[in-house]
Design an enzyme around this catalytic site. Structure first.
Site, PDB file in Angstrom:
ATOM      1  N   PHE A 107       0.825  -1.215   0.000  1.00  0.00           N
ATOM      2  CA  PHE A 107       0.000   0.000   0.000  1.00  0.00           C
ATOM      3  C   PHE A 107       0.856   1.260   0.000  1.00  0.00           C
ATOM      4  O   PHE A 107       0.390   2.336  -0.366  1.00  0.00           O
ATOM      5  CB  PHE A 107      -0.958  -0.002   1.202  1.00  0.00           C
ATOM      6  N   LYS A 108       2.106   1.134   0.396  1.00  0.00           N
ATOM      7  CA  LYS A 108       2.964   2.321   0.455  1.00  0.00           C
ATOM      8  C   LYS A 108       3.147   2.959  -0.927  1.00  0.00           C
ATOM      9  O   LYS A 108       3.460   4.141  -1.021  1.00  0.00           O
ATOM     10  CB  LYS A 108       4.295   1.975   1.096  1.00  0.00           C
TER      11      LYS A 108
END
Ligand SMILES: *Cc1c(COP(=O)(O)O)cnc(C)c1O
Length: 467
Positions: A107-108
């Site tokens: 998700f980063k």
């Protein structure tokens, strides 16, 4: 919008300055002076695409024109493999928000693809360059490197603890062939890496000399980019189900992701409680159940990106809890740094916070949750997401009146060992992106635990860049 420090000693600065500075000069974190209220716009925003909504949500926080922001957002989401960017899928009695369709499968990427483009845009405007120095225990490193790759005005130095990341995580960083990317294998732990990065940032003369930039979740632009998927999912689910609000279950480490949800809630998106899910490293769960913030030893788990004791974004939350008083935040953070515990008064109903419910998952709970969801739904969770799903199930047992969205923070193929532990060798977690790097050559330099050696290394390469 102007940005102020949680410790109250810096004059307000612009959005662009806040992104470039990363950390406030007084040692605090930067926050917007006010949080915009979007409640009157919600109905007209329901049908927007992810990218369109991103522009609406982020615009009030920036000093960019809508056109400039739109261009940055569109280029950032173009690297995602799914047309909806962060698609939602039903999963039994909850929803999964898949945040792992970016280039490094975590998700980063959502925030770091955007941050790389924002940096480049600001540096072009100022005809400047920047040297980014960061520390990683795994996922942040590859996502940050990928975010700045090919951007001529940016050079990145990423420290990882030698031999302490997974092979896959290391290869995702070290197989990047770009002369502006420097991977450094530090003969120490993640805390040693983080400590060296902090020393560089606290040396203000050095910081100015090399235009040091930050990609860790202390950078406000990262939090801001993450507000978007809370906004998107809350509008989608309330439209689809008719529910008035949704809850989010958030696998938590540094408190960056859930803090973005907390801001989204404050802005007026239809969000109920936030479920803070931790693994055995449960400093935040202990805080939200007792009001006491006390550090313990970091224990390695199968969800390594949440193996954290000092949650760097917690200071931002504390700022609001301490009635936006920089002096109180400063005192509290000094106490924590000196090894003391912190105790906040409880609300009148005995809770620490009515908006956040914290639950931790043991290693067994995590594996069990991966097994159950796979057997019942045919859906494979990564171990971080599984921590969040465990917490969501616990909450659903007590109360089902608001739908729960679980944030899926990584693709399971990033954590094949955990998948094998949960489901045995017969279930394989693979992804072509990861298969492709396994044979590629690696490039990295060794580094000792010595901030002066690191400074010299950075300075050498920074000069090359300017020549
Ligand atoms: C970084 C990370 C987390 C934790 O997010 P925070 O913003 O640090 O709370 C959870 N899961 C994965 C896969 C991560 O990479």
């Amino acid at each position: 919008m102007k940005y102020i420090s949680t410790r109250g000693e810096d004059p307000p600065i612009s959005f662009s300055a806040a992104v470039v500075e990363g950390l406030a000069r007084d040692g605090g974190l930067l926050l917007p002076e006010t949080i915009p209220d979007v409640r009157d716009s919600l109905d007209t925003w329901r049908h927007l695409s992810y990218a369109e909504l991103a522009v609406k949500v982020m615009h009030p926080f920036t000093d960019f024109s809508e056109e400039r922001l739109k261009d940055l957002v569109e280029r950032s989401v173009a690297s995602f493999r799914h047309p909806e960017v962060t698609p939602l899928r039903p999963c039994g009695d909850m929803w999964i928000l898949e945040l792992f369709h970016g280039p490094t499968l975590a998700f980063k990427d959502v925030a770091l693809q955007f941050l790389g483009n924002v940096f480049e845009s600001i540096l072009e405007e100022q005809d400047a360059t920047m040297n980014i120095v960061g520390a990683t225990s795994g996922d942040t490193g590859s996502a940050a490197i990928c975010g700045v790759q090919g951007k001529k005005r940016l050079r990145i130095f990423m420290l990882h603890p030698d031999g302490r990341t997974s092979l896959l995580q290391r290869k995702q960083m070290t197989t990047v062939q770009d002369e502006h990317v420097h991977n450094l294998a530090v003969s120490g732990t993640f805390d040693d890496c983080q400590g060296m990065v902090k020393t560089l940032f606290n040396d203000l003369a050095f910081r100015d000399q090399v235009s040091l930039g930050a990609v860790n979740s202390i950078n406000w632009a990262r939090v801001m980019a993450q507000i978007v998927y809370y906004a998107y999912a809350s509008l989608q689910i309330t439209s689809k189900t008719g529910a008035s609000r949704v809850r989010f279950s958030v696998p938590t480490g540094n408190f960056g992701d859930i803090f973005a949800g907390w801001i989204a809630r404050r802005m007026g998106f239809p969000i109920g409680r936030l479920i803070l899910a931790t693994n055995t490293n449960d400093i935040l769960t202990r805080f939200f159940t007792s009001g006491e913030y006390r550090m313990a030893e970091v224990v390695p788990t199968i969800s390594p990106s949440m193996d954290i004791q000092i949650a760097s974004n917690f200071e931002r939350y504390l700022y609001y809890r301490l009635n936006e008083c920089g002096t109180s935040v400063r005192t509290c953070m000094h106490d924590v740094a000196a090894g003391h515990s912190l105790k906040l008064p409880l609300l009148s109903d005995g809770h620490v916070d009515d908006e956040i419910e914290a639950i931790s998952a043991s290693e067994q709970d995590t594996l069990e949750s991966m097994r159950k969801v796979y057997q019942e739904q045919g859906y494979l969770l990564d171990p971080h997401t599984a921590v969040g799903v465990h917490a969501a199930k616990e909450c659903n047992k007590r109360d089902q009146h608001e739908p729960i969205v679980c944030l899926a923070t990584a693709h399971p193929a990033k954590f094949p060992e955990a998948v094998a532990m949960a489901l045995g060798a017969s279930v394989e977690a693979r992804h072509p992106v990861l298969d492709a790097i396994s044979e590629q050559p690696e490039r990295y330099d060794p580094m000792v635990i010595d901030a002066d050696v690191l400074k010299a290394y950075v300075l050498d390469r920074a000069r090359e860049g300017m020549a």
